[in-house]
Design an enzyme around this catalytic site. Structure first.
Site, PDB file in Angstrom:
ATOM      1  N   GLU A 125       5.682  32.893 -54.124  1.00 19.67           N
ATOM      2  CA  GLU A 125       6.077  34.083 -53.372  1.00 19.67           C
ATOM      3  C   GLU A 125       4.892  34.969 -52.997  1.00 19.67           C
ATOM      4  OE1 GLU A 125       9.268  32.519 -55.923  1.00 19.67           O
ATOM      5  OE2 GLU A 125       7.223  33.159 -56.369  1.00 19.67           O
ATOM      6  N   SER A 126       3.693  34.697 -53.434  1.00 16.52           N
ATOM      7  CA  SER A 126       2.426  35.340 -53.077  1.00 16.52           C
ATOM      8  C   SER A 126       1.525  35.434 -54.289  1.00 16.52           C
ATOM      9  CB  SER A 126       2.588  36.694 -52.389  1.00 16.52           C
ATOM     10  OG  SER A 126       1.349  37.030 -51.777  1.00 16.52           O
ATOM     11  N   HIS A 131      -7.693  43.595 -62.151  1.00 18.90           N
ATOM     12  CA  HIS A 131      -9.086  43.875 -62.488  1.00 18.90           C
ATOM     13  C   HIS A 131      -9.062  45.030 -63.483  1.00 18.90           C
ATOM     14  CE1 HIS A 131     -13.359  43.260 -61.773  1.00 18.90           C
ATOM     15  NE2 HIS A 131     -13.462  44.548 -62.075  1.00 18.90           N
ATOM     16  N   CYS A 146       7.418  38.032 -51.865  1.00 17.09           N
ATOM     17  CA  CYS A 146       8.390  37.930 -50.789  1.00 17.09           C
ATOM     18  C   CYS A 146       9.659  37.272 -51.331  1.00 17.09           C
ATOM     19  CB  CYS A 146       7.822  37.129 -49.619  1.00 17.09           C
ATOM     20  SG  CYS A 146       7.480  35.401 -50.018  1.00 17.09           S
TER      21      CYS A 146
END
Length: 179
Positions: A125-126, A131, A146
């Protein structure tokens, strides 16, 4: 970053023009993409391309009446703990994926010396990226998803895991202008 580090991320130092990109755009902006050395998913290239709105409903979402490609959360954790604990961060990312109902494809985390961790969980989905600056008690997360995945579920997981004194969340709706 060394060649080995880039290879582990699925990239090497040789670049080429992005195939399928508009040539004038690619030439004008030196749009180069690293050659990938990663395994590609099996795709049926004989299937017709999805080109109608109905074909894409399983990937696009609707948020507050706006149709978009997905929700991208920018999550800042302040006065947080365990930001240098790589195995803990990996498990927390996996919990985010599970709670959001997403599909994990790959996680790559890199510890820095003397402190800090940077990395990404690649999703069907991405992605979720992280960090950390342990010396400052600060962590920056990007959660972009998404389809049916629920990116907002990650906020609670991250707060429970890292116990920040303060959390800031911004949401971007990506791809709002895609026809």
């Amino acid at each position: 970053m060394s060649d080995d580090g880039l290879f582990q991320l699925g990239m090497d130092l040789e670049a080429r023009h992005h195939e399928g990109a508009d040539a004038s755009f690619a030439d004008a902006y030196a749009f180069d993409v690293p050659r990938s050395t990663t395994h590609t998913e099996d795709n049926d290239t004989t299937a017709p391309a999805a080109n109608t709105q109905d074909d894409r409903l399983d990937h696009f979402i609707e948020r507050e009446g706006v149709r978009c490609a997905g929700s991208h959360l920018i999550i800042d954790l302040y006065d947080a703990s365990r930001l240098d604990d790589l195995p803990f961060i990996e498990e927390t990312l996996k919990t985010c994926v599970t709670e959001a109902g997403a599909t994990l494809l790959h996680i790559h985390l890199h510890p820095f010396e003397p402190t800090g961790v940077s990395g990404v969980a690649v999703l069907a989905e991405s992605h979720i990226s992280v960090h950390t600056w342990p010396e400052a008690g600060y962590a920056a997360f990007d959660v972009f998803m998404c389809g049916d995945a629920r990116s907002e579920k990650c906020v609670e997981v991250l707060e429970q895991a890292f116990r920040p004194g303060r959390t800031s969340v911004s949401e971007l709706l990506r791809g709002k202008e895609v026809a």
